[in-house]
Write a protein that holds these residues in place. Structure first.
Motif, PDB file in Angstrom:
ATOM      1  N   ASP A 109       0.802  -1.234   0.000  1.00 16.35           N
ATOM      2  CA  ASP A 109       0.000   0.000   0.000  1.00 16.35           C
ATOM      3  C   ASP A 109       0.831   1.278   0.000  1.00 16.35           C
ATOM      4  OD1 ASP A 109      -2.262  -1.456  -0.088  1.00 16.35           O
ATOM      5  OD2 ASP A 109      -2.540  -1.506   2.090  1.00 16.35           O
ATOM      6  N   GLU A 110       2.104   1.151   0.265  1.00 15.44           N
ATOM      7  CA  GLU A 110       2.950   2.345   0.325  1.00 15.44           C
ATOM      8  C   GLU A 110       3.224   2.871  -1.090  1.00 15.44           C
ATOM      9  OE1 GLU A 110       7.342   3.286   1.951  1.00 15.44           O
ATOM     10  OE2 GLU A 110       6.367   1.516   2.813  1.00 15.44           O
ATOM     11  N   VAL A 111       3.201   4.194  -1.256  1.00  9.21           N
ATOM     12  CA  VAL A 111       3.447   4.785  -2.577  1.00  9.21           C
ATOM     13  C   VAL A 111       4.955   4.856  -2.844  1.00  9.21           C
ATOM     14  CG1 VAL A 111       3.196   6.881  -3.972  1.00  9.21           C
ATOM     15  CG2 VAL A 111       1.321   6.144  -2.504  1.00  9.21           C
ATOM     16  N   LEU A 112       5.347   4.365  -4.020  1.00  9.20           N
ATOM     17  CA  LEU A 112       6.769   4.378  -4.418  1.00  9.20           C
ATOM     18  C   LEU A 112       7.016   5.638  -5.255  1.00  9.20           C
ATOM     19  CD1 LEU A 112       9.366   2.465  -4.570  1.00  9.20           C
ATOM     20  CD2 LEU A 112       8.462   1.759  -6.802  1.00  9.20           C
ATOM     21  N   LYS A 113       8.049   6.402  -4.916  1.00  9.23           N
ATOM     22  CA  LYS A 113       8.372   7.619  -5.696  1.00  9.23           C
ATOM     23  C   LYS A 113       9.337   7.245  -6.811  1.00  9.23           C
ATOM     24  CE  LYS A 113       8.319  11.722  -2.775  1.00  9.23           C
ATOM     25  NZ  LYS A 113       9.274  12.630  -2.136  1.00  9.23           N
ATOM     26  N   VAL A 114       8.938   7.493  -8.069  1.00  8.29           N
ATOM     27  CA  VAL A 114       9.745   7.078  -9.211  1.00  8.29           C
ATOM     28  C   VAL A 114      10.085   8.279 -10.092  1.00  8.29           C
ATOM     29  CG1 VAL A 114       9.922   5.465 -11.137  1.00  8.29           C
ATOM     30  CG2 VAL A 114       8.386   4.933  -9.232  1.00  8.29           C
ATOM     31  N   ALA A 115      11.364   8.568 -10.254  1.00 10.92           N
ATOM     32  CA  ALA A 115      11.782   9.649 -11.155  1.00 10.92           C
ATOM     33  C   ALA A 115      12.084   9.062 -12.532  1.00 10.92           C
ATOM     34  CB  ALA A 115      13.027  10.343 -10.603  1.00 10.92           C
ATOM     35  N   THR A 116      11.689   9.783 -13.576  1.00 10.34           N
ATOM     36  CA  THR A 116      11.879   9.247 -14.929  1.00 10.34           C
ATOM     37  C   THR A 116      11.677  10.314 -15.995  1.00 10.34           C
ATOM     38  OG1 THR A 116      11.176   7.481 -16.445  1.00 10.34           O
ATOM     39  CG2 THR A 116       9.427   8.581 -15.197  1.00 10.34           C
ATOM     40  N   LYS A 117      12.294  10.049 -17.178  1.00 10.83           N
ATOM     41  CA  LYS A 117      11.993  10.855 -18.360  1.00 10.83           C
ATOM     42  C   LYS A 117      10.765  10.292 -19.074  1.00 10.83           C
ATOM     43  CE  LYS A 117      15.344  11.847 -21.378  1.00 10.83           C
ATOM     44  NZ  LYS A 117      16.615  11.654 -22.150  1.00 10.83           N
ATOM     45  N   TYR A 118      10.305   9.116 -18.611  1.00 11.18           N
ATOM     46  CA  TYR A 118       9.268   8.369 -19.335  1.00 11.18           C
ATOM     47  C   TYR A 118       8.059   8.102 -18.426  1.00 11.18           C
ATOM     48  CZ  TYR A 118      13.215   7.431 -22.452  1.00 11.18           C
ATOM     49  OH  TYR A 118      14.288   7.551 -23.301  1.00 11.18           O
ATOM     50  N   PRO A 119       7.250   9.153 -18.101  1.00  8.70           N
ATOM     51  CA  PRO A 119       6.135   8.951 -17.165  1.00  8.70           C
ATOM     52  C   PRO A 119       5.083   7.946 -17.645  1.00  8.70           C
ATOM     53  CG  PRO A 119       6.136  11.183 -18.071  1.00  8.70           C
ATOM     54  CD  PRO A 119       7.425  10.567 -18.470  1.00  8.70           C
ATOM     55  N   LYS A 120       4.789   7.941 -18.929  1.00  4.27           N
ATOM     56  CA  LYS A 120       3.727   7.019 -19.398  1.00  4.27           C
ATOM     57  C   LYS A 120       4.172   5.565 -19.269  1.00  4.27           C
ATOM     58  CE  LYS A 120       0.742   5.777 -23.252  1.00  4.27           C
ATOM     59  NZ  LYS A 120       1.040   4.339 -23.111  1.00  4.27           N
ATOM     60  N   ILE A 136       7.774  11.333 -10.832  1.00  2.79           N
ATOM     61  CA  ILE A 136       8.438  12.638 -10.877  1.00  2.79           C
ATOM     62  C   ILE A 136       9.114  12.756 -12.229  1.00  2.79           C
ATOM     63  CG2 ILE A 136      10.264  14.056  -9.846  1.00  2.79           C
ATOM     64  CD1 ILE A 136       9.558  12.356  -7.226  1.00  2.79           C
ATOM     65  N   LYS A 137       8.589  13.668 -13.069  1.00  2.00           N
ATOM     66  CA  LYS A 137       9.089  13.781 -14.442  1.00  2.00           C
ATOM     67  C   LYS A 137      10.360  14.632 -14.473  1.00  2.00           C
ATOM     68  CE  LYS A 137       8.747  14.373 -19.104  1.00  2.00           C
ATOM     69  NZ  LYS A 137      10.093  14.798 -19.495  1.00  2.00           N
ATOM     70  N   LEU A 138      11.425  14.036 -14.996  1.00  6.09           N
ATOM     71  CA  LEU A 138      12.676  14.776 -15.196  1.00  6.09           C
ATOM     72  C   LEU A 138      13.006  14.787 -16.684  1.00  6.09           C
ATOM     73  CD1 LEU A 138      14.831  13.428 -12.211  1.00  6.09           C
ATOM     74  CD2 LEU A 138      13.640  15.620 -12.370  1.00  6.09           C
ATOM     75  N   ASN A 139      13.938  15.643 -17.067  1.00  8.01           N
ATOM     76  CA  ASN A 139      14.319  15.714 -18.489  1.00  8.01           C
ATOM     77  C   ASN A 139      15.706  15.179 -18.760  1.00  8.01           C
ATOM     78  OD1 ASN A 139      11.890  17.044 -19.536  1.00  8.01           O
ATOM     79  ND2 ASN A 139      12.509  18.674 -18.145  1.00  8.01           N
ATOM     80  N   GLY A 140      16.382  14.700 -17.730  1.00  8.10           N
ATOM     81  CA  GLY A 140      17.719  14.131 -17.896  1.00  8.10           C
ATOM     82  C   GLY A 140      18.382  13.967 -16.546  1.00  8.10           C
ATOM     83  N   SER A 141      19.619  13.428 -16.544  1.00  3.23           N
ATOM     84  CA  SER A 141      20.354  13.172 -15.290  1.00  3.23           C
ATOM     85  C   SER A 141      19.462  12.496 -14.250  1.00  3.23           C
ATOM     86  CB  SER A 141      20.915  14.477 -14.710  1.00  3.23           C
ATOM     87  OG  SER A 141      21.799  15.072 -15.624  1.00  3.23           O
ATOM     88  N   VAL A 142      18.706  11.533 -14.712  1.00 12.62           N
ATOM     89  CA  VAL A 142      17.681  10.908 -13.859  1.00 12.62           C
ATOM     90  C   VAL A 142      18.309  10.184 -12.669  1.00 12.62           C
ATOM     91  CG1 VAL A 142      15.793   9.213 -13.880  1.00 12.62           C
ATOM     92  CG2 VAL A 142      16.161  10.691 -15.837  1.00 12.62           C
ATOM     93  N   GLU A 143      19.530   9.645 -12.887  1.00 14.18           N
ATOM     94  CA  GLU A 143      20.217   8.891 -11.831  1.00 14.18           C
ATOM     95  C   GLU A 143      20.467   9.727 -10.581  1.00 14.18           C
ATOM     96  OE1 GLU A 143      21.031   8.951 -14.993  1.00 14.18           O
ATOM     97  OE2 GLU A 143      20.958   6.872 -15.697  1.00 14.18           O
ATOM     98  N   LEU A 144      20.425  11.051 -10.739  1.00 13.95           N
ATOM     99  CA  LEU A 144      20.648  11.931  -9.583  1.00 13.95           C
ATOM    100  C   LEU A 144      19.516  11.819  -8.550  1.00 13.95           C
ATOM    101  CD1 LEU A 144      22.454  14.231  -8.442  1.00 13.95           C
ATOM    102  CD2 LEU A 144      21.064  15.825  -9.798  1.00 13.95           C
ATOM    103  N   ALA A 145      18.310  11.547  -9.021  1.00 16.40           N
ATOM    104  CA  ALA A 145      17.120  11.663  -8.155  1.00 16.40           C
ATOM    105  C   ALA A 145      17.212  10.847  -6.855  1.00 16.40           C
ATOM    106  CB  ALA A 145      15.864  11.324  -8.955  1.00 16.40           C
TER     107      ALA A 145
END
Ligand SMILES: Nc1ncnc2c1ncn2[C@@H]1O[C@H](COP(=O)(O)OP(=O)(O)OP(=O)(O)O)[C@@H](O)[C@H]1O
Ligand SMILES: O=P(O)(O)OC[C@H]1O[C@H](OP(=O)(O)OP(=O)(O)O)[C@H](O)[C@@H]1O
Length: 218
Positions: A109-120, A136-145
């Motif tokens: 039930d816990e919400v997982l926070k996912v950063a990505t350039k590919y939300p869909k 969480i939509k990013l445009n690059g350097s996704v590994e930083l999140a």
């Protein structure tokens, strides 16, 4: 014989796409180092336009380009009313969920926070698994999140794994493979079928076959 317009993506796919076309004697006049965005080859009745990877589908869908080269990742993310004609022999990489070693991605039930350039792609993937997420939509350097606490994990493309490794992250779950694709506008595919099929044959089977097909279509 109709003229064909071909949309090539700038960036990572540019050189490989250019080499594949050049390898079969097309795109000889294209100069990727110049700032020019249109290259005409009047003899072969071809026109190359150079566009951002994320715009290739738009140009093809609108019919400004008859065919184009784009990553399957972009097709899955953006969708588009186009035909996928052919797998191309470059741009091979895979999608993965990645994060710090041991990070749990199945959390009930816990919400997982996912950063990505590919939300869909991300939403579809986790919906299928039944895992609730915040994207969480990013445009690059996704590994930083995950490193700075912006997200728990990322969904991104992995090729060599060097970017993950350099940032102390690893693949937590493999998703699927992607590569570059030749795509076509649906109307062009009907009305310029001979020309488009000739290019498809050429890219798939090489020059010899192409000369036969293309000369028949003139
Ligand atoms: N590490 C990689 N290895 C192999 N192919 C890759 C890799 N990263 C991206 N690609 C492929 O290359 C395509 C273009 O990537 P590139 O980094 O040039 O542009 P982008 O920054 O994603 O696009 P845009 O600037 O339009 O947002 C991607 O859509 C994907 O298909
Ligand atoms: O497994 P690797 O071989 O290290 O490749 C993967 C990296 O390549 C892509 O990023 P890109 O270089 O396009 O930069 P970006 O951060 O601007 O998206 C992708 O988003 C990864 O970060």
């Amino acid at each position: 014989m109709n003229e064909l317009t071909i949309a090539l993506a700038k960036g990572r796919l540019a050189e490989d796409a250019y080499n594949v076309f050049k390898g079969v004697n097309l795109a000889n006049n294209v100069d990727l180092k110049s700032r020019k965005l249109i290259f005409e080859d009047k003899d072969q009745r071809l026109r190359f336009i150079i566009v951002k990877p994320s715009d290739v589908i738009t140009y093809v869908e609108q019919g400004v380009a008859d065919i184009g080269v784009v990553g399957k990742d972009t097709i899955l993310e953006q969708g588009g009313n186009i035909y996928e004609l052919l797998d191309l022999p470059f741009g091979e990489c895979r999608f993965a969920v990645a994060g710090y070693k041991g990070k749990k991605i199945n959390r009930k039930d816990e919400v997982l926070k996912v950063a990505t350039k590919y939300p869909k792609i991300t939403v579809d993937y986790f919906a299928e698994k039944g895992q609730r997420i915040q994207t969480i939509k990013l445009n690059g350097s996704v590994e930083l999140a995950p490193l700075v606490g912006l997200s728990d994990v990322i969904v991104d493309i992995v090729e060599t794994g060097n970017t993950l490794k350099a940032n102390g992250l690893e693949v937590l779950e493999e998703m699927f493979e992607v590569r570059a694709k030749l795509i076509a506008n649906r109307v062009s595919y009907r009305f310029k079928a001979k020309e488009i099929n000739a290019i498809q044959t050429l890219l798939r089977d090489g020059r010899e076959n192409f000369d036969t097909v293309y000369s028949q279509s003139k």
